[in-house]
Design a protein around this motif. Structure first.
Motif, PDB file in Angstrom:
ATOM      1  N   SER A  33       0.782  -1.047   0.266  1.00 43.86           N
ATOM      2  CA  SER A  33       0.168  -0.141   0.072  1.00 43.86           C
ATOM      3  C   SER A  33       1.032   1.114  -0.214  1.00 43.86           C
ATOM      4  O   SER A  33       2.182   1.029   0.189  1.00 43.86           O
ATOM      5  CB  SER A  33      -0.936   0.134   0.887  1.00 43.86           C
ATOM      6  OG  SER A  33      -0.319  -0.341   2.012  1.00 43.86           O
ATOM      7  N   GLY A  52      -0.189   2.302  -4.276  1.00 41.04           N
ATOM      8  CA  GLY A  52      -0.528   1.122  -4.305  1.00 41.04           C
ATOM      9  C   GLY A  52      -0.076   0.214  -5.062  1.00 41.04           C
ATOM     10  O   GLY A  52       0.037   0.678  -6.475  1.00 41.04           O
ATOM     11  N   LYS A 166      -7.234  -4.574   0.150  1.00 34.82           N
ATOM     12  CA  LYS A 166      -7.189  -3.594   0.587  1.00 34.82           C
ATOM     13  C   LYS A 166      -8.840  -3.688   1.554  1.00 34.82           C
ATOM     14  O   LYS A 166      -8.735  -3.151   3.080  1.00 34.82           O
ATOM     15  CB  LYS A 166      -7.127  -2.505  -0.111  1.00 34.82           C
ATOM     16  CG  LYS A 166      -6.336  -1.308  -0.735  1.00 34.82           C
ATOM     17  CD  LYS A 166      -5.086  -1.393   0.629  1.00 34.82           C
ATOM     18  CE  LYS A 166      -5.240  -0.075   0.731  1.00 34.82           C
ATOM     19  NZ  LYS A 166      -4.020   1.056   1.247  1.00 34.82           N
TER      20      LYS A 166
END
Length: 175
Positions: A33, A52, A166
């Motif tokens: 990330s 990311g 995520k």
């Protein structure tokens, strides 16, 4: 997994530690990330990913692919490094950067970059003729493969994998 890249002369280019790794028979996929640290040996400084990423390393292939998400610093969708095939071990991955790269923007445009760097290093480090031919042949094939959009250049599929990771914190299966 510890990842390091080197230049052809053996000097370190960058190194990083990745906690989020998916291994398949065709690739090692590293998820990170924005804010993930890496060490850039060229300038001897710690840096941080601005965007990311899913990095795909493919055994036996002369390139690796970075799919770029969240686009905090720029509008690049993919960055493809021409490189010697990666060496993959249980907890370590290393690769040799061969300077030539492709940049694929979000609008689909494809650009070969770092030609001057390749030429300079080919002279400085005396890349063998067969190595230069290998890199040039790979560079010539890549635009058609990128445009076809199949693995490992399947940006939308990789973007969905990144979103899933995520959102859940779990590593998605390889496509």
């Amino acid at each position: 997994m510890f990842v390091e890249s080197r230049k052809y002369d053996g000097s370190l280019r960058s190194s990083s530690k990745h906690a989020y790794v998916v291994r398949t028979s065709r690739s090692v996929d590293l998820f990170s990330s924005p804010g993930t640290p890496f060490f850039y040996h060229v300038s001897n400084e710690e840096r941080y990913n601005e965007n990311g990423l899913i990095e795909l390393y493919l055994p036996g292939k002369w390139f690796n692919v970075m799919h770029i998400f969240e686009h905090i610093s720029h509008q690049c969708a993919m960055y493809i490094n021409l490189a010697m095939p990666p060496e993959i071990e249980t907890d370590r991955l290393s690769w040799v950067d061969m300077d030539l790269d492709y940049r694929v923007d979000l609008d689909g445009s494809i650009e070969l970059v770092d030609e001057e760097e390749f030429q300079a290093h080919a002279e400085l480090w005396r890349y063998p003729d067969d190595l230069q031919q290998q890199i040039r042949a790979e560079a010539k094939k890549l635009p058609a493969l990128i445009e076809a959009g199949n693995f490992p250049f399947n940006y939308e599929t990789q973007q969905e994998r990144y979103r899933q990771w995520k959102a859940t914190g779990l590593l998605p299966p390889a496509d």
